[in-house]
Every structure is written in C-alpha cells, then in structure tokens.
Write a protein that holds these residues in place. Structure first.
Motif, short mmCIF file in Angstrom:
data_model
loop_
_atom_site.label_atom_id
_atom_site.label_comp_id
_atom_site.label_asym_id
_atom_site.label_seq_id
_atom_site.Cartn_x
_atom_site.Cartn_y
_atom_site.Cartn_z
N ARG A 1 -13.04 -48.70 -21.59
CA ARG A 1 -11.59 -48.53 -21.59
C ARG A 1 -10.89 -49.84 -22.00
O ARG A 1 -9.90 -49.83 -22.71
N ILE A 2 -11.42 -50.94 -21.51
CA ILE A 2 -10.85 -52.24 -21.89
C ILE A 2 -11.04 -52.50 -23.38
O ILE A 2 -10.15 -53.01 -24.07
N ARG B 1 -11.23 -47.92 -38.03
CA ARG B 1 -12.56 -47.30 -37.94
C ARG B 1 -13.25 -47.70 -36.63
O ARG B 1 -13.86 -46.86 -35.96
N GLN B 2 -13.14 -48.96 -36.25
CA GLN B 2 -13.78 -49.42 -35.01
C GLN B 2 -13.15 -48.75 -33.79
O GLN B 2 -13.87 -48.36 -32.85
N LEU B 3 -11.84 -48.57 -33.80
CA LEU B 3 -11.17 -47.91 -32.68
C LEU B 3 -11.60 -46.45 -32.58
O LEU B 3 -11.85 -45.94 -31.47
N GLN B 4 -11.71 -45.78 -33.71
CA GLN B 4 -12.14 -44.38 -33.70
C GLN B 4 -13.56 -44.25 -33.14
O GLN B 4 -13.86 -43.32 -32.36
N LEU C 1 -15.92 -42.66 -25.55
CA LEU C 1 -15.26 -42.84 -24.26
C LEU C 1 -15.38 -41.60 -23.36
O LEU C 1 -15.65 -41.74 -22.16
N PRO C 2 -15.21 -40.37 -23.88
CA PRO C 2 -15.34 -39.20 -22.98
C PRO C 2 -16.70 -39.10 -22.32
O PRO C 2 -16.79 -38.77 -21.11
N GLN D 1 -6.63 -51.30 -29.55
CA GLN D 1 -5.29 -50.76 -29.77
C GLN D 1 -4.25 -51.87 -29.84
O GLN D 1 -3.34 -51.83 -30.67
N GLU D 2 -4.40 -52.87 -28.98
CA GLU D 2 -3.48 -54.00 -29.03
C GLU D 2 -3.59 -54.75 -30.36
O GLU D 2 -2.58 -55.08 -30.99
N SER D 3 -4.82 -55.03 -30.77
CA SER D 3 -5.01 -55.76 -32.02
C SER D 3 -4.44 -54.98 -33.20
O SER D 3 -3.79 -55.55 -34.09
N LEU D 4 -4.66 -53.68 -33.20
CA LEU D 4 -4.17 -52.85 -34.30
C LEU D 4 -2.64 -52.81 -34.30
O LEU D 4 -2.01 -52.91 -35.36
#
Length: 476
Positions: A435-436, A391-394, A400-401, A442-445
């Motif tokens: 972006r970071i 959910r946090q990544l989404q 981001l755009p 993404q890495e954590s997931l």
C-alpha cells in the motif's frame, strides 16, 4: 570678499530684490507639482498570515494567472482543496510580493524614460563698482537635443523591460502554483502513509517483544531475536523519518503560502491529477515559445537589448545642446544670440558601449535558445518518465488485491490460533508495504504531472497578449 562703492549698494539690493521677486513665484509653481517625502517605518513584528487572519482572506479569482484558478471559488471555511491552495500561494507568497514590487520599479523606470529632458536656465548678473555704469546680466535657456533624439530608443527599451518583468512575474506565479500543488500532493500522501508506517512499526515492535519473551524462556536463538530487533529498528526509523518529512512539508507549505508557522491547514478534496492527452501535449509543445511566459519574457528582454544597442549606435554621433542667450553689458548694450555645445567624436565615439551592448545582445540570444532547447528536453523527459511510472503503478496495483486478501486470511487464522505470530506479521507487513508503494508511486506520478503542466503552461491570459504584440511590433 568684494567691496562695492557706497552708491552702488542700493542698486545692488534693489536688483537682487527684483530678481527674487520674479523667481519666487516661478519656484512656487514648480514646487507645487513635486512629490513629497513621507516616512514609512519598518514593522518590528512578524506579519505572516495567522490562522485567524486566514479566515478573513478574500481572493479575487479574476486576478489568478491560470484559467482553471480564475474559474475556482476561494472559500477556506470548508478546507482548502488543491486549487485553493494554489490561489492562496499566488495571493500571499512573499517572493511574489517582491516580484510585484520589482514590476512597480520597472514601470516607474519606463515612466522616467518617457519624460522629456528639462530645459536648462542660466542667469548671471554683474554689478560694477564704478558710478555711471550699468548692471550687466546674461540670461540663457538651453536644452539637451541628444536626450530628445535618444528618447524613443530609451522608451522602447524601458517598455520592453516592463513586458519582460511582467511576463517574468507570470512565469514565477506559474512556478509557485506548481510548488503549491506539489506540496498539497505531498501533504496528502504523508497523511495517508504515516498511519501505515506506524502500523508497520507497531507490528514489528509486537513481534520483537514476543520474541524477546521467548528468548528469555530459552525458546529462541540469539540470531533470530537479533533479526527481529533489526526489523523493528528499521520500521521505527522509517516512521520517524516520515514524521520529520511531514514536519518539513508543513514548514515548506506554510512558508510558500506566507502563513505563520503554527497555522495547521485543513486540506480537502482529492490530490489526483488527470493525465494530459497526447494531442494536448503535442499542441502545447508546438506553441511552446508562444505560451511559456519565461520564453516570451526572454523575447521581451532581447527586444529591450535591441533598443539599448540602437541607442548606443545613435550615441556615436556628437552630443548636442542648443540654447538662446539674452545679455547686457555694463555700458548698457543689449545683445541676443544662441549657444551650441557640441562634443567632437574623435577618440571615444561611444565605441566601447556599442561593443558592450552588441555582446550583451548576443548573450541574450544564446540564453533564449538554450532555454527553449532545455524546455523541449524537459518535456520529453517527463513524458517518457510518466509512461514508466504509469506502467509501474499499474503493475503494483494489480497485485495489491491478492496481498490484501492474504493479509485478511492471515488475520483470521491468527485470531483462531491457527497461524504463528511471525507468519501473521509477515502477511500484514507485505500488505502495508504494498500500500505504501502504491501511495508513493501515485505521489510521484501526481507531482510529475503537475511539473509537466507547469512546463507546458496554460493559455496566456489576454492581459499579457499586449506584451507579445509589443515584441512582434518592435522586433525588426
């Protein structure tokens, strides 16, 4: 030192020669089946896999512990993807080599436990010092009956120990696979984020240098310049920390793969890890005790202890050895008979060992249950955390755009001299930071999903089904 009558010495020598003539062929026959010692000197140099050796490494996929690795081809010529890194870890990890040596020791111990006890041969001879008397002798052959009685329990215990060690090796291979995949993910993340952090550092440095010029011209206050210097210092520290973290990851990955420190791996492919469906998770969780090698290894260890407890119970009974004796005394009278050695279970009765093995069995029972309960708790925690991270990544990707668009507009305005340096830097910093953040999530997931797959495990290969069958057969 004994003194013999002169007439007896020739008879003594002849008797000894005759006995030696009969014993020497027997000793030769026995020695012919013995193992021989060969020295194995230690290597005084580093034997880690070098870059040149890595090009020649060949891995048999059929020996891999997981089905997805067994179906993958290993070819380092075009770079290593996430599965090839895992395959190299399984084949070349130093700790796994030691674990395989431990398995060899366990198999040797099982082989030793299945051997029958050797019979005991006793020979004695007396040479009288008086003429007219006959040399006396006594030949005896005996065997430890109790060792034969305990052989079955010892054999089953050793076999269960082999199964436990074998499954423990499989579980360790799974953990090495998970670590290799996580380090692959971390390396690719650092390769993606290091340029972004350096851009942040360069932007902060450019902003500080411009502000320093304005400050020297008297167009900027001290507190504003101090804030710019602090921001530049933070950005520089983050970039430096990221470079040190990348070096640490490089060291950890090479150590895990058994590679020399100077080997620079070329990583290829995507680090994306697909999520596990809820139905797949529920099915794997329902059979967790039957699919996790460490849990099955604990079951095998418990069965080994059951057999040790059984052997301790059997050892309460008197220790017995029986044998046959053939003898002749100095008056040339022959006798034949038997001998029995029997311990009397009055005081000890092996009660101490029985108590120890029983208490050890209880500890193994509690250890298995605690490990199983912890496995369920770990899976539940990772599933809940996976939902939060997703959910946090989404949410982060959704904005981001807009941030990137604002950064592009700011760059265009700055190029046309329609925007100040501070506003341009802030817009670029916001885009790079977002972006970071996305890359970090993404890495954590991805690392978390690797860990979740390692906790649940894949289907155990057929080669290890015999271990579970052994446990089912002997757990009574």
């Amino acid at each position: 030192m004994p003194v013999f009558h002169p007439a007896v010495v020739p008879r003594v020598a002849a008797g000894v020669a005759a006995r030696l003539g009969a014993i020497v062929p027997l000793c030769t026959l026995l020695v012919s089946g013995c193992a021989w010692y060969h020295r194995a000197p230690l290597a005084p140099q580093d034997t880690s896999t070098s870059a040149r050796s890595l090009e020649r490494v060949q891995i048999d996929p059929s020996r891999m512990p997981l089905p997805e690795l067994a179906a993958h081809r290993f070819d380092p010529a075009d770079g290593l993807d996430i599965d090839e890194v895992a395959m190299l870890a399984v084949a070349n990890n130093p700790d796994l080599k030691l674990a395989r040596d431990d398995l060899g020791i366990a198999r040797a111990q099982a082989y030793s436990a299945g051997l029958l006890p050797d019979p005991q041969l006793s020979v004695s001879s007396d040479y009288p010092g008086e003429p007219g008397t006959t040399r006396a002798f006594s030949y005896g052959l005996s065997i430890d009956v109790m060792a034969i009685v305990l052989r079955s329990a010892n054999q089953h215990s050793a076999d269960a120990t082999v199964a436990k060690t074998d499954l423990g090796l499989l579980w360790q291979e799974w953990q090495i696979v998970a670590q290799a995949r996580q380090l692959f993910v971390k390396t690719r993340f650092q390769q993606d984020t290091l340029p972004l952090l350096r851009q942040l550092r360069d932007l902060s440095r450019t902003r500080y240098e411009r502000m320093a010029e304005a400050h020297r011209d008297g167009n900027l206050t001290d507190d504003t310049l101090s804030a710019a210097l602090t921001a530049y210092g933070d950005a520089r520290r983050q970039a430096t920390d990221a470079e040190r973290a990348a070096e640490q990851t490089h060291h950890d990955l090479n150590a895990l793969l058994g590679l020399a420190p100077d080997v620079q791996l070329q990583l290829a492919g995507s680090e994306h890890i697909d999520p596990l469906a809820d139905t797949t998770l529920d099915a794997a969780l329902a059979r967790l005790a039957q699919r996790r090698p460490d849990l099955i290894a604990l079951q095998a260890g418990y069965e080994a202890q059951e057999q040790k407890y059984r052997a301790a119970i059997l050892s309460q009974f008197p220790s017995l050895s029986v044998g046959f004796v053939r003898a002749r005394d100095t008056s040339n009278i022959y006798t034949s008979g038997f001998q029995i050695n029997l311990s009397l279970p009055i005081f000890n009765r092996n009660q101490g060992n029985v108590a120890i093995e029983k208490a050890t069995r209880q500890r193994l029972r509690d250890e298995y249950q605690a490990r199983l309960n912890q496995a369920y708790a770990d899976v539940a925690h990772l599933r809940a955390d996976d939902t939060i991270l997703t959910r946090q990544l989404q949410q982060t990707e959704a904005v981001l755009p807009d941030v990137d668009l604002a950064a592009r507009h700011a760059a265009a305005a700055y190029a046309g001299h329609d925007l100040t340096l501070g506003a341009y830097t802030d817009a670029q910093n916001a885009s790079l930071t977002r972006r970071i953040d996305v890359a970090t999530l993404q890495e954590s997931l991805a690392e978390q999903r690797v860990g979740l797959q390692a906790l649940l495990g894949s289907a155990i290969p057929d080669a290890f089904c015999s271990a579970q069958s052994f446990i089912d057969t002997h757990a009574k």
